[in-house]
Scaffold this motif. Structure first.
Motif, PDB file in Angstrom:
ATOM      1  N   UNK A 116       0.833  -1.200   0.000  1.00  0.00           N
ATOM      2  CA  UNK A 116       0.000   0.000   0.000  1.00  0.00           C
ATOM      3  C   UNK A 116       0.864   1.243   0.000  1.00  0.00           C
ATOM      4  N   UNK A 117       0.480   2.233  -0.792  1.00  0.00           N
ATOM      5  CA  UNK A 117       1.156   3.524  -0.756  1.00  0.00           C
ATOM      6  C   UNK A 117       0.124   4.640  -0.721  1.00  0.00           C
ATOM      7  N   UNK A 156      -7.273   9.248  -3.101  1.00  0.00           N
ATOM      8  CA  UNK A 156      -6.029   8.656  -2.613  1.00  0.00           C
ATOM      9  C   UNK A 156      -6.031   8.593  -1.084  1.00  0.00           C
ATOM     10  N   UNK A 157      -5.246   7.663  -0.570  1.00  0.00           N
ATOM     11  CA  UNK A 157      -5.101   7.546   0.882  1.00  0.00           C
ATOM     12  C   UNK A 157      -4.588   8.850   1.465  1.00  0.00           C
ATOM     13  N   UNK A 158      -3.642   9.487   0.774  1.00  0.00           N
ATOM     14  CA  UNK A 158      -3.078  10.749   1.267  1.00  0.00           C
ATOM     15  C   UNK A 158      -4.155  11.810   1.406  1.00  0.00           C
ATOM     16  N   UNK A 159      -5.040  11.925   0.412  1.00  0.00           N
ATOM     17  CA  UNK A 159      -6.121  12.909   0.475  1.00  0.00           C
ATOM     18  C   UNK A 159      -7.078  12.606   1.615  1.00  0.00           C
ATOM     19  N   UNK A 160      -7.438  11.325   1.755  1.00  0.00           N
ATOM     20  CA  UNK A 160      -8.392  10.925   2.788  1.00  0.00           C
ATOM     21  C   UNK A 160      -7.848  11.184   4.183  1.00  0.00           C
ATOM     22  N   UNK A 201      -0.426   4.309   7.391  1.00  0.00           N
ATOM     23  CA  UNK A 201       0.273   3.329   6.554  1.00  0.00           C
ATOM     24  C   UNK A 201       0.866   2.202   7.401  1.00  0.00           C
ATOM     25  N   UNK A 202       1.386   2.564   8.559  1.00  0.00           N
ATOM     26  CA  UNK A 202       1.976   1.566   9.453  1.00  0.00           C
ATOM     27  C   UNK A 202       0.913   0.594   9.956  1.00  0.00           C
ATOM     28  N   UNK A 203      -0.266   1.130  10.312  1.00  0.00           N
ATOM     29  CA  UNK A 203      -1.349   0.262  10.778  1.00  0.00           C
ATOM     30  C   UNK A 203      -1.803  -0.695   9.683  1.00  0.00           C
TER      31      UNK A 203
END
Length: 230
Positions: free
Chosen positions: A4-5, A38-42, A54-56
């Motif tokens: 995942x990124x 994107x994950x970053x946006x969310x 990201x670690x979780x």
């Protein structure tokens, strides 16, 4: 093993790692109706730490309790799964939970007005989902099966508005569930709450989980396949 990124869509992460839905739900990140970002946006929208999230996600055991991988099922099998796993259970639970919601609202509502609002939201949710699942089972799912077997131009024009309408209804249901969580303080009953009060909150939280997973499967797996052919 999925890697995942921050550029991956939230909905795609859940497709790759279904258990990540638990993390997103806990952090109030929409992975069904609003999952195509994107994950970053969310994460940024929620004011969270991207590296921590990201670690979780990377810490999830992707083999433990992952269930059926929908990527390997055809559309007819996905529809059958949705009907057996979600539609039947949903209708049974909506009916069974109704008297408990009413009881809690009548008994505690005068001193806790949010419970009266909760009952109203629940009745709206129930009406929406009963009508919604009936339309899917009787009309839209058979239409999707026919379309995916033979995607003619005539069927394209028939399928498109149905899929759009269902996704709009999903957004309405998602908004109801989000308000339920807001007014119940994340489904956390007060310390002195009676057994029925606690039961209602616990079952609503499970209903929320199942409904979000249900919507994700339709929007981001089944309907996405339909859109890929249109």
């Amino acid at each position: 093993m999925a890697v995942v990124n921050e550029k991956m869509w939230v909905s795609d992460i859940v497709k790759e790692i279904p258990k990540s839905a638990d993390i997103f739900r806990e952090k109030r990140i929409d992975y069904c109706c609003g999952g195509r970002i994107s994950l970053a946006e969310a994460v940024d929208a929620r004011g969270l730490d991207l590296e921590e999230v990201l670690k979780e996600i990377s810490g999830i055991d992707q083999h433990e309790g992952s269930g059926i991988d929908m990527r390997y099922l055809d559309e007819a099998a996905i529809i059958t799964f949705i009907q057996n796993r979600y539609h039947r259970e949903l209708l049974n639970e909506l009916s069974a939970l109704t008297p408990y919601i009413t009881k809690v609202a009548r008994k505690h509502g005068p001193n806790e007005p949010h419970l009266v609002r909760l009952e109203t939201l629940y009745k709206t949710l129930k009406n929406e989902m009963v009508a919604h699942t009936s339309e899917e089972d009787r009309n839209v799912f058979p239409l999707i099966n026919r379309f995916m077997q033979n995607p003619t131009s005539a069927l394209v024009e028939t399928v498109k508005p149905h899929v759009s309408a269902l996704e709009s209804e999903h957004e309405v249901v998602g908004d109801i569930l989000k308000e339920m969580r807001d007014i119940t303080d994340d489904f956390t009953p007060r310390g002195s709450a009676c057994g029925t009060y606690q039961l209602v909150y616990a079952r609503l939280e499970k209903l929320e989980k199942d409904t979000f997973d249900h919507i994700h499967l339709e929007n981001n797996v089944l309907f996405e396949r339909v859109r890929s052919v249109i």
